[in-house]
Design an enzyme around this catalytic site. Structure first.
Site, PDB file in Angstrom:
ATOM      1  N   CYS A   2     -26.710  39.889 -27.165  1.00  0.00           N
ATOM      2  CA  CYS A   2     -27.839  39.889 -28.077  1.00  0.00           C
ATOM      3  C   CYS A   2     -28.077  38.476 -28.582  1.00  0.00           C
ATOM      4  O   CYS A   2     -27.474  37.513 -28.127  1.00  0.00           O
ATOM      5  CB  CYS A   2     -27.565  40.820 -29.264  1.00  0.00           C
ATOM      6  SG  CYS A   2     -27.050  42.479 -28.787  1.00  0.00           S
ATOM      7  N   LEU A  48     -29.915  43.572 -27.004  1.00  0.00           N
ATOM      8  CA  LEU A  48     -29.929  44.017 -25.617  1.00  0.00           C
ATOM      9  C   LEU A  48     -28.935  45.163 -25.534  1.00  0.00           C
ATOM     10  O   LEU A  48     -27.731  44.966 -25.693  1.00  0.00           O
ATOM     11  CB  LEU A  48     -29.518  42.884 -24.680  1.00  0.00           C
ATOM     12  CG  LEU A  48     -29.422  43.233 -23.188  1.00  0.00           C
ATOM     13  CD1 LEU A  48     -30.797  43.604 -22.634  1.00  0.00           C
ATOM     14  CD2 LEU A  48     -28.829  42.061 -22.400  1.00  0.00           C
ATOM     15  N   ASN A  71     -22.812  39.446 -31.126  1.00  0.00           N
ATOM     16  CA  ASN A  71     -23.341  39.201 -29.783  1.00  0.00           C
ATOM     17  C   ASN A  71     -22.169  39.206 -28.814  1.00  0.00           C
ATOM     18  O   ASN A  71     -21.218  38.438 -28.980  1.00  0.00           O
ATOM     19  CB  ASN A  71     -24.057  37.839 -29.738  1.00  0.00           C
ATOM     20  CG  ASN A  71     -24.358  37.401 -28.314  1.00  0.00           C
ATOM     21  OD1 ASN A  71     -24.632  38.221 -27.440  1.00  0.00           O
ATOM     22  ND2 ASN A  71     -24.298  36.098 -28.077  1.00  0.00           N
ATOM     23  N   GLY A  72     -22.212  40.088 -27.810  1.00  0.00           N
ATOM     24  CA  GLY A  72     -21.143  40.113 -26.817  1.00  0.00           C
ATOM     25  C   GLY A  72     -20.580  41.490 -26.583  1.00  0.00           C
ATOM     26  O   GLY A  72     -21.226  42.505 -26.874  1.00  0.00           O
ATOM     27  N   THR A 305     -26.222  18.398 -14.178  1.00  0.00           N
ATOM     28  CA  THR A 305     -25.736  19.470 -13.305  1.00  0.00           C
ATOM     29  C   THR A 305     -26.088  20.850 -13.846  1.00  0.00           C
ATOM     30  O   THR A 305     -26.358  21.781 -13.080  1.00  0.00           O
ATOM     31  CB  THR A 305     -24.215  19.345 -13.070  1.00  0.00           C
ATOM     32  OG1 THR A 305     -23.830  20.229 -12.023  1.00  0.00           O
ATOM     33  CG2 THR A 305     -23.423  19.659 -14.328  1.00  0.00           C
ATOM     34  N   ARG A 308     -29.772  21.411 -12.802  1.00  0.00           N
ATOM     35  CA  ARG A 308     -29.880  21.631 -11.357  1.00  0.00           C
ATOM     36  C   ARG A 308     -29.454  23.057 -10.986  1.00  0.00           C
ATOM     37  O   ARG A 308     -30.119  23.732 -10.196  1.00  0.00           O
ATOM     38  CB  ARG A 308     -28.985  20.640 -10.611  1.00  0.00           C
ATOM     39  CG  ARG A 308     -29.445  19.203 -10.610  1.00  0.00           C
ATOM     40  CD  ARG A 308     -28.397  18.344  -9.909  1.00  0.00           C
ATOM     41  NE  ARG A 308     -28.768  16.935  -9.828  1.00  0.00           N
ATOM     42  CZ  ARG A 308     -27.970  15.998  -9.308  1.00  0.00           C
ATOM     43  NH1 ARG A 308     -26.786  16.339  -8.830  1.00  0.00           N
ATOM     44  NH2 ARG A 308     -28.375  14.746  -9.261  1.00  0.00           N
TER      45      ARG A 308
END
Length: 538
Positions: A2, A48, A71-72, A305, A308
């Protein structure tokens, strides 16, 4: 998974807080809730739904006056309910709720009881506590505004223009006003001298399997990110076996510029071997360049990185959520634990090798974990990382460094991880994939991606702009045109010095060319060690 936002202190407008929280509404597309505490503090949550889809809305109230946002995932929540919290009455079946009950039962000292990936804030009258999981799998930021109010948020977006100073909340810590930051996670492996354990291939296999098993906890469908590299392929192989025990089939997902991309070819081999329901996504270089601006806004970093690699991951995540899947397993962490990057071949000693693996593990939250979280959560997709399970880390990081060094095995990186799953009587993977050379994700989607991305960024930045970079960007000055281009986009959205200071650049050690591409190392089978040496592909 979340998005959480907490503001500790009086006087913040409720309507404004809702708007701030919605800046990260992509993290929680299923539900949005807010609670104003009696003392004026505000807790907001973008949800979520993964576990307890119907009654797990947040903030969650404990048995008394404490409220919590989280969250988690807490993988041992049922064990906690049945054990140390068996006398507590719960309002929901959500894994999150155990956090506020642990606070009520044990005060501040409970973070080590949690097995999972998480960030939380609990407010109880004038008291509060915020905490972040041991590795920083879940993001968390904190800040202070001009009136002394304290902010906690899953992303920088809600707080960057509200706080006079802000920073990244350190993993493995909790914070209260009474104690300040407390480092609760202090594993033995952080001392390089404790890398004294003999090699036990069966134990590696067993602990990684159990780490994967617990991360299949969900009330929704689960998939796996399958690049065709060793790490994601092993995660896929283990998950596929575990799901087969209950008659379920694994959905696997890969991405490349086209069907001939190195990762796409390898992923198809793995999917066919495992019998997964495989989905292959393609993107064009033009599409990747087009979304760079939005991507950097989501990522909240200018690390080369990370950007990318996040571009293909961003496209892949959207395709996955479009198919109705909310959770995927991912292979982050293995390269740091086992010294899998090609530059580890050049480690001058076993001591240096071990120190570098520890540092890379500790800093994962600034690079691969940040990328894995924010590029997936840009589309409301949760990524889980079995390699960073606490029990697995305790086993794997403490193996004697000599056993992990590529020099010990004729340059074969991650040899002992490969060997642990090279079981002739019951093979986990095709031999060609199990022993495939390390291919960094941003290379594996197709070598043209990085090459043409560098050329594009170079065309957008003049020599004069790069020459003046030290004046324009005093902190973490970009040294190539590609880095300058990303930094300019980042600065447009996050101009604060505090924002720039949250970013750490990923730079390989022990090799002449400092570009983060794996092909910048001479050991790569398609080595191109001139990559980005001057900011222009030569």
């Amino acid at each position: 998974m979340c998005g959480i936002l907490a503001i500790i202190g009086k006087g913040k407008d409720e309507k404004l807080v809702r708007e701030l929280s919605k800046r990260m509404g992509h993290r929680g597309p299923d539900e949005s809730d807010l609670h104003v505490m009696g003392k004026g503090s505000i807790l907001s949550h973008e949800r979520l739904s993964i576990v307890d889809l119907h009654s797990g809305k947040q903030p969650i109230q404990g048995t008394k006056t404490a409220y919590m946002i989280h969250n988690g995932e807490i993988y041992n929540h049922q064990d906690l309910r049945d054990g140390v919290l068996k006398e507590h009455t719960f309002r929901t079946k959500s894994d999150s709720e155990v956090i506020v009950h642990l606070y009520e039962e044990f005060g501040y000292d409970f973070c080590n009881m949690l097995d999972g990936d998480w960030a939380f804030v609990i407010v109880d009258g004038d008291d509060f506590i915020a905490g972040r999981d041991p590795m920083g799998v879940k993001p968390l930021y904190y800040g202070l505004d001009e009136r002394g109010r304290i902010y906690f948020s899953s992303e920088m977006k809600p707080i960057a223009d509200q706080c006079k100073t802000f920073s990244t909340f350190p993993p493995g810590h909790y914070y209260t006003q009474k104690t300040g930051f407390v480092k609760y996670y202090q594993p033995e492996y952080e001392d390089y001298l404790k890398a004294d354990q003999d090699l036990d291939l069966a134990l590696i296999r067993e602990t990684l399997t159990e780490a994967t098993r617990k991360r299949l906890m969900s009330d929704v469908s689960i998939g796996v990110l399958l690049s065709g590299g060793l790490d994601s392929s092993l995660t896929s192989a283990i998950a596929s076996r575990l799901l087969a025990e209950s008659g379920k089939k694994l959905h696997s997902f890969s991405i490349g510029l086209d069907v001939d991309a190195p990762d796409a070819v390898a992923a198809r081999k793995v999917a066919e071997y495992l019998g997964t329901e495989h989905h292959e996504i393609h993107f064009t270089i033009e599409e990747g360049i087009e979304i760079l601006d939005k991507l950097i806004w989501h990522l909240e970093t200018y690390d080369v990185t990370s950007i990318r690699a996040s571009t293909p991951m961003y496209f892949l995540s959207k395709a996955i959520t479009d198919m109705g899947i909310k959770v995927v397993l991912s292979g982050e962490g293995a390269d740091e634990i086992f010294g899998g990057y090609l530059y580890f071949r050049n480690a001058p000693s076993a001591e240096d090798f071990q120190k570098e693996t520890i540092e890379r593990v500790q800093k994962l939250f600034t690079a691969d974990l940040l990328r894995a979280d924010k590029s997936t959560m840009a589309h409301g997709l949760e990524a889980r990382v079995p390699f960073l399970d606490k029990a697995f880390l305790d086993v794997a990081v403490r193996i004697k460094a000599e056993e992990k060094m590529p020099k010990t095995y004729d340059g074969k990186e991650k040899y002992i991880l490969r060997k642990a799953f090279d079981t002739p009587d019951n093979p986990y993977l095709p031999t060609a994939v199990l022993w495939r050379q390390k291919e960094q994700f941003s290379d594996g989607v197709g070598y043209n991606w990085i090459d043409e991305l560098i050329e594009y960024c170079s065309s957008q930045v003049t020599d004069g702009q790069l020459a003046g970079a030290a004046t324009e960007f005093v902190y973490n000055t970009p040294t190539t045109k590609e880095a300058y281009f990303y930094r300019s986009i980042f600065n447009k959205y996050y101009p604060q010095v505090s924002a720039a200071q949250t970013v750490r650049k990923w730079i390989p050690k022990w090799q002449e060319n400092q570009d983060p591409s794996g092909r910048a190392n001479a050991a790569h089978v398609q080595a191109d060690t001139e990559i980005a040496r001057t900011g222009i592909k030569v």
